[in-house]
Motif scaffolding. Structure first.
Motif, PDB file in Angstrom:
ATOM      1  N   ASN A   1      20.373  42.314  16.655  1.00 51.28           N
ATOM      2  CA  ASN A   1      20.825  43.269  15.623  1.00 51.28           C
ATOM      3  C   ASN A   1      21.432  44.482  16.314  1.00 51.28           C
ATOM      4  O   ASN A   1      20.878  45.001  17.280  1.00 51.28           O
ATOM      5  CB  ASN A   1      19.601  43.675  14.775  1.00 51.28           C
ATOM      6  CG  ASN A   1      19.923  44.512  13.535  1.00 51.28           C
ATOM      7  OD1 ASN A   1      19.017  44.961  12.852  1.00 51.28           O
ATOM      8  ND2 ASN A   1      21.184  44.725  13.212  1.00 51.28           N
TER       9      ASN A   1
ATOM     10  N   ASP B   1      19.278  29.151   3.814  1.00 51.03           N
ATOM     11  CA  ASP B   1      19.457  30.558   3.432  1.00 51.03           C
ATOM     12  C   ASP B   1      20.813  31.105   3.859  1.00 51.03           C
ATOM     13  O   ASP B   1      21.250  30.893   4.986  1.00 51.03           O
ATOM     14  CB  ASP B   1      18.347  31.406   4.066  1.00 51.03           C
ATOM     15  CG  ASP B   1      16.995  31.054   3.486  1.00 51.03           C
ATOM     16  OD1 ASP B   1      16.559  31.724   2.541  1.00 51.03           O
ATOM     17  OD2 ASP B   1      16.388  30.046   3.944  1.00 51.03           O
TER      18      ASP B   1
ATOM     19  N   GLN C   1      26.490  39.936   3.744  1.00 48.43           N
ATOM     20  CA  GLN C   1      26.613  41.394   3.844  1.00 48.43           C
ATOM     21  C   GLN C   1      27.416  41.957   2.671  1.00 48.43           C
ATOM     22  O   GLN C   1      28.552  41.563   2.424  1.00 48.43           O
ATOM     23  CB  GLN C   1      27.310  41.790   5.154  1.00 48.43           C
ATOM     24  CG  GLN C   1      27.681  43.274   5.173  1.00 48.43           C
ATOM     25  CD  GLN C   1      28.095  43.796   6.539  1.00 48.43           C
ATOM     26  OE1 GLN C   1      27.339  44.472   7.219  1.00 48.43           O
ATOM     27  NE2 GLN C   1      29.299  43.485   6.931  1.00 48.43           N
TER      28      GLN C   1
ATOM     29  N   HIS D   1      20.782  35.847  -0.029  1.00 45.65           N
ATOM     30  CA  HIS D   1      20.184  37.173   0.165  1.00 45.65           C
ATOM     31  C   HIS D   1      21.297  38.178   0.435  1.00 45.65           C
ATOM     32  O   HIS D   1      22.094  37.982   1.350  1.00 45.65           O
ATOM     33  CB  HIS D   1      19.265  37.184   1.392  1.00 45.65           C
ATOM     34  CG  HIS D   1      18.316  36.023   1.445  1.00 45.65           C
ATOM     35  ND1 HIS D   1      17.049  36.087   0.928  1.00 45.65           N
ATOM     36  CD2 HIS D   1      18.456  34.760   1.949  1.00 45.65           C
ATOM     37  CE1 HIS D   1      16.441  34.913   1.113  1.00 45.65           C
ATOM     38  NE2 HIS D   1      17.282  34.098   1.732  1.00 45.65           N
TER      39      HIS D   1
ATOM     40  N   LEU E   1      18.932  46.440  10.212  1.00 52.20           N
ATOM     41  CA  LEU E   1      18.599  45.898   8.899  1.00 52.20           C
ATOM     42  C   LEU E   1      17.445  46.721   8.328  1.00 52.20           C
ATOM     43  O   LEU E   1      16.436  46.939   8.996  1.00 52.20           O
ATOM     44  CB  LEU E   1      18.178  44.428   9.041  1.00 52.20           C
ATOM     45  CG  LEU E   1      17.922  43.670   7.738  1.00 52.20           C
ATOM     46  CD1 LEU E   1      19.216  43.479   6.962  1.00 52.20           C
ATOM     47  CD2 LEU E   1      17.288  42.313   8.019  1.00 52.20           C
TER      48      LEU E   1
ATOM     49  N   PHE F   1      22.654  34.720   4.270  1.00 50.03           N
ATOM     50  CA  PHE F   1      22.491  36.170   4.270  1.00 50.03           C
ATOM     51  C   PHE F   1      23.899  36.759   4.201  1.00 50.03           C
ATOM     52  O   PHE F   1      24.713  36.533   5.101  1.00 50.03           O
ATOM     53  CB  PHE F   1      21.756  36.626   5.531  1.00 50.03           C
ATOM     54  CG  PHE F   1      20.351  36.095   5.585  1.00 50.03           C
ATOM     55  CD1 PHE F   1      19.304  36.797   5.014  1.00 50.03           C
ATOM     56  CD2 PHE F   1      20.076  34.857   6.174  1.00 50.03           C
ATOM     57  CE1 PHE F   1      18.000  36.293   5.040  1.00 50.03           C
ATOM     58  CE2 PHE F   1      18.785  34.340   6.202  1.00 50.03           C
ATOM     59  CZ  PHE F   1      17.740  35.061   5.639  1.00 50.03           C
TER      60      PHE F   1
ATOM     61  N   VAL G   1      22.399  41.449   2.107  1.00 47.79           N
ATOM     62  CA  VAL G   1      21.915  42.354   3.151  1.00 47.79           C
ATOM     63  C   VAL G   1      22.937  43.473   3.323  1.00 47.79           C
ATOM     64  O   VAL G   1      24.114  43.309   3.019  1.00 47.79           O
ATOM     65  CB  VAL G   1      21.686  41.646   4.510  1.00 47.79           C
ATOM     66  CG1 VAL G   1      20.460  40.758   4.450  1.00 47.79           C
ATOM     67  CG2 VAL G   1      22.897  40.824   4.945  1.00 47.79           C
TER      68      VAL G   1
ATOM     69  N   GLN H   1      14.417  44.534   3.993  1.00 50.13           N
ATOM     70  CA  GLN H   1      15.121  43.252   4.154  1.00 50.13           C
ATOM     71  C   GLN H   1      14.667  42.493   5.402  1.00 50.13           C
ATOM     72  O   GLN H   1      15.030  41.340   5.600  1.00 50.13           O
ATOM     73  CB  GLN H   1      16.639  43.486   4.190  1.00 50.13           C
ATOM     74  CG  GLN H   1      17.174  44.073   2.887  1.00 50.13           C
ATOM     75  CD  GLN H   1      18.603  44.559   2.992  1.00 50.13           C
ATOM     76  OE1 GLN H   1      19.429  43.976   3.683  1.00 50.13           O
ATOM     77  NE2 GLN H   1      18.904  45.656   2.300  1.00 50.13           N
ATOM     78  N   ARG H   2      13.895  43.162   6.265  1.00 52.48           N
ATOM     79  CA  ARG H   2      13.399  42.482   7.472  1.00 52.48           C
ATOM     80  C   ARG H   2      12.244  41.554   7.146  1.00 52.48           C
ATOM     81  O   ARG H   2      11.921  40.657   7.913  1.00 52.48           O
ATOM     82  CB  ARG H   2      12.899  43.504   8.506  1.00 52.48           C
ATOM     83  CG  ARG H   2      13.938  44.455   8.999  1.00 52.48           C
ATOM     84  CD  ARG H   2      13.283  45.483   9.908  1.00 52.48           C
ATOM     85  NE  ARG H   2      13.303  45.046  11.290  1.00 52.48           N
ATOM     86  CZ  ARG H   2      14.277  45.324  12.144  1.00 52.48           C
ATOM     87  NH1 ARG H   2      15.287  46.052  11.779  1.00 52.48           N
ATOM     88  NH2 ARG H   2      14.223  44.898  13.382  1.00 52.48           N
TER      89      ARG H   2
END
Ligand code: ARG
Length: 366
Positions: A259, A205, A209, A232, A265, A207, A234, A269-270
């Motif tokens: 975080n 995966d 931004q 993904h 987040l 992620f 984010v 999205q969590r």
């Protein structure tokens, strides 16, 4: 011929890494979309030129020290070859009065498995920064038969890549936060643009931004380029200057992420983390109220740590709260002084780029 390049995440045992150099660093001149990225109250607004030599020497001393500490632990450390950054540059599409630096490498180089991609950065002054890593890329290419030496499609960075009149000196912090929440950023969607430090790699995966330095089209590019990985998008609504994910959302080991409590987040999205029993913990408060002088980044470089393996992490030596939190989270912490390097673009994670970590591409979010 040996295997030199392989890394799928930021936490498996680190064996080989690039550490940046501050030589010839420049505070770059204004260009489209840079003033949007410099905090409103920064003393650096309107300033440009070579950084003071004394600050360069101090940063280099701390970078060299980091390299030494890594080498003492058996990590192979590679260093870039700085260019004379205060040269004007031009392409058929733009001219710029200067380049910037080869700090931090994390913004430019993205390692995914046996491939290192030079990013499609959205700053014009960073367009040729990848050249500082060319000798290393060539060395890896000659020595590692499986190494994929890759360049992302180069953005043209014409005036169409940026929204004009997006920014106005009087824009309030609330307004900035509203724009982040609405995903209204200064870069347009005319072409894929991304900084490598916006990509958090967790095996299968990615992620990524969505913010001031990475756009939606970049996400689409990643999806097509890596059909076997899951991409993904984010975003972190609490960040008025969303640039690079590594002072916001930082994995420490499989199942654990810290975080930034000001940039949480969103609930939606969590879900993927919670569904797979990953814990998202608020990072400790920074120990400093302000960043050091001539620094673009926020005090949250406190959480920009370099993980050496699932149990060991390097944290900036004066960040007492973060050191303590790491200890409580069951990590062995190595404190390393690094604040003199912050003005050059970032903390311990930013200032490095993965070449080799043990481990393979795992599916942590099946
Ligand atoms: N946007 C972050 C902050 O100011 C700094 C991130 C720096 N990271 C990097 N890879 N250059 O909090």
């Amino acid at each position: 011929m040996a295997k030199i390049v392989s890394s799928w995440n930021d936490f498996d045992p680190l064996k080989r890494v690039i550490v940046g150099r501050a030589d010839n660093s420049v505070i770059p001149p204004e260009e489209p979309a840079t003033s949007e990225k410099v905090p409103i109250d920064s003393e650096m607004r309107g300033m440009w030129g070579l950084r003071p030599l004394e600050t360069v020497e101090k940063a280099n001393a701390q970078l060299d020290n980091l390299a030494k500490i890594l080498e003492d632990r058996g990590v192979i450390v590679d260093r870039p070859t700085p260019l004379q950054w205060n040269q004007a540059i031009g392409t058929p599409d733009f001219r710029n009065d200067s380049m910037m630096t080869c700090m931090p490498p994390r913004d430019i180089l993205l390692t995914i498995g046996n491939e290192i991609i030079s990013a499609a950065n959205s700053f014009r002054c960073r367009y040729f920064e990848y050249l500082a890593y060319w000798p290393l890329m060539n060395e890896y290419f000659e020595e590692d038969p499986e190494f994929l030496w890759t360049q992302a499609p180069r953005p043209r960075l014409t005036d169409k890549s940026y929204k004009h009149n997006y920014y106005d000196e009087k824009i309030s912090l609330e307004e900035r936060l509203e724009r982040t929440a609405n995903k209204d950023f200064v870069t347009t969607e005319i072409e894929p643009m991304w900084d490598a430090a916006d990509v958090m790699r967790v095996g299968k995966d990615l992620f990524i931004q969505h913010g001031l330095t990475t756009n939606r089209k970049a996400m689409e590019w990643f999806k097509r380029y890596y059909p076997d990985l899951r991409v993904h998008a984010v975003n972190f609504p609490g960040d008025p200057y969303p640039i690079h994910i590594d002072a916001t959302f930082v994995p420490l080991r499989p199942g654990l992420i810290i975080n930034n409590p000001h940039r949480r987040l969103p609930e939606e999205q969590r879900k993927i983390f919670e569904a797979n029993d990953w814990q998202i913990v608020d990072a400790a408060q920074p120990a400093h109220e302000t960043p050091p002088p001539l620094c673009y980044s926020s005090v949250w470089l406190s959480m920009n740590c370099l993980v050496l393996d699932h149990k060991t992490v390097i944290v900036e030596a004066s960040e007492t709260n973060q050191l303590e939190q790491m200890d409580k989270l069951g990590m062995n912490v190595i404190p390393v002084p690094f604040r003199d390097a912050y003005p050059f673009g970032g903390g311990l994670h930013c200032s490095t780029a993965d070449v080799y970590r043990e481990g393979t591409c795992e599916d942590y979010f099946p």
